[in-house]
Every structure is written in C-alpha cells, then in structure tokens.
Design an enzyme around this catalytic site. Structure first.
Site: not given
Length: 311
Positions: A82, A180, A216
C-alpha cells in the site's frame, strides 16, 4: 493455494458489481481476525502492507503470517504493498514475494507520475506482479501519507486514458471525496462522493478496475468507547457506507479499509483493560481485539463490499 494477484479478482468484481476488500495488516491478530471472517464468508481477500507496517513488523514476519493465513483458509489471497513511494520499495516487495504493489507518485506532475509508474510496471510485469497507481490526491494522514486539505485534488477524468495507456498500470486509485485516516470530515458535514467523476472515469476506461483509498466509515460507537475509556479522539465522521456500496456496484473493484479496523481493535482493548485492570497477559486483551476485527471485517464483506461467497 499460493498467493494470487488481484487480476482475476477484479475481473469478477467488475462483472459482478461488487468490490474486494483491501485490509491493512500489522500483526498476527489483525491478520487472523480478517482472514477468519473471510473464511467464514468465503470471500476473496487483499491483505495490504504499508511501508510503516513493514518497518514495524518486518517483511519476513509479515510474509510468513500471510502464508499461514493462506494455508489455514484456502482462500484466494493477494498480498499488496500500500502506497509504495519509490521504485526501490516496490522492487523490494516484488522480490520478497508480494503479488501486487502500489506505486504512489500522485503528488508529482503527471509526466513524472507516468514515468515512475511505468518503471515499476515494467519490473513488476516481468515478475508476474500487478501494479496499482494513483491519479489525484486524497487529503488526510495515514502512516507516511500526509496530504493537507489544501493540497488534495480530485482526479481529472480527461487525464485517465493517457495515464493508464502510457504507464501500463493494472488498476487506478482515484480521488472522488474519500480521505485517509480517522480524522476525516467535521461533524455536521455530510460527505458526498463525486459519482459524476467515477462515472466519467469508467466511461473513459470501460472494464478497467478502479480503487478507492481512505474509505473507512469511522463508526462513532468506537470513537465514543475509546474516549469513554481514557482516549481523547475529536469527533469525526467517515464515508457513508451506502455510498461505498454504490461505488462497488459501479467501476470500483477494490476498497481500502484500515482506520475502521484500528478503531474497532483499540476500542475493544481499552474496554477490556478498563473492565479487567488486573489483566497483564497480552492474550487476554488481544483475543477480544481480534474478535472485534473479525466482526468489523464480516460486516464490511457483506454489507459494504458485497463480496461474500465470491471466493
């Protein structure tokens, strides 16, 4: 079954209108929680490792843990780097057994992004490894990735064809409104993904797998629990899960999930230690932490990604 690339996973996901979960891993309990949930639900998996996780846990330890997961579950599992920030890091992971790498040169001018990505692609393809690249920049902080809101930018659909053609990448991470880290959007705001950008990108790249980072949802019950048991996390909200499910029905074939796992595990461990202050054996509090990871992943596989029973 050996580790696999994401190529076949993405083909099936695109045709089936679902996405593969790419879950960040840092230690044994996280890997166990993720893979146990996937095994129970017969879901394909991408386990991904950031540069920070690789420094923390050591490449060899992580490789052996993931290999153990393949043996224990029999699932198709792809091991992905990643946010690789250099050719050297990507090469090291390729040489070390990863089946997929991301080269993130999205902060550079497009011509330089293409050149760096192409260098990684050529080496990776010679070794049977696939490459993810990024066009557009997401705001937020996660490990070594730090981008201010002022420096973030949406992906420009008119650039994607040139980028993919010239770089040769196998999948493309785009910026359509995710970010993020757990400290995302301010309370009172309602994040809205730019589906118009996603639609235009998919029109220009028919059948090509698109990736969403920073996806998320930041469940508030975990933030509240962390704060209840000694934490001091500011209020924040993440990406609504119904929007992620909509993206998965479109061209998005891979959705990255990291912060939600950290929140679930940390909340569980804080609660356990608050209720059992005499416990000092790590197994006593890491076990419920692992179960929290498993429950979170099961929810994502079924309700967000739609990839259960697709292995």
């Amino acid at each position: 079954m050996p580790l696999v690339t994401s190529k076949e996973m993405f083909r099936k996901a695109y045709e089936g209108g679902y996405a593969i979960g790419a879950f960040n891993v840092n230690n044994m309990e996280i890997i166990q929680g993720i893979t146990e949930a996937a095994k129970d639900l017969s879901a394909p998996l991408i386990l991904q490792v950031s540069a920070g996780a690789r420094k923390y846990a050591n490449h060899t330890y992580l490789m052996k843990l993931v290999e153990a997961a393949v043996i224990e579950t029999g699932l198709p599992i792809c091991l992905h780097l990643d946010h690789g920030d250099s050719f050297e890091l990507c090469k090291s992971c390729i040489d070390g057994g990863f089946t997929s790498v991301m080269i993130d040169a999205s902060s550079k001018p497009m011509a330089e992004n293409i050149a760096v990505t192409k260098q990684v692609v050529e080496y990776a393809h010679d070794h049977g490894v696939v490459v993810e690249a990024e066009l557009g920049t997401l705001a937020g902080i996660e490990d070594d990735v730090k981008v201010s809101a002022e420096d973030s930018s949406y992906t420009r659909p008119e650039e994607v064809e040139e980028f993919v053609t010239k770089s040769g990448c196998d999948s493309l991470a785009i910026a359509i409104g995710t970010s993020h880290g757990a400290y995302k959007f301010k309370p009172g705001t309602k994040p809205q993904l730019r589906f118009d950008i996603l639609e235009e990108v998919s029109r220009r790249l028919p059948g090509f797998p698109i990736v969403l980072h920073g996806a998320s949802s930041v469940p508030q019950e975990f933030v509240a629990k962390i704060n209840q048991f000694g934490g001091n996390m500011p209020g924040a909200i993440g990406v609504p899960e119904d929007q992620l499910r909509q993206a998965a029905r479109m061209a998005v074939c891979k959705i990255n999930i990291d912060s939600d796992l950290r929140l679930a595990m940390t909340a569980s461990i804080r609660e356990h230690l608050a209720e059992h202050p005499d416990h000092f054996d790590p197994r006593q509090y890491l076990k419920p932490g692992r179960e929290a990871i498993k429950a979170m992943v099961a929810h994502k596989l079924v309700d967000v990604l739609g990839c259960d029973h697709k292995a």
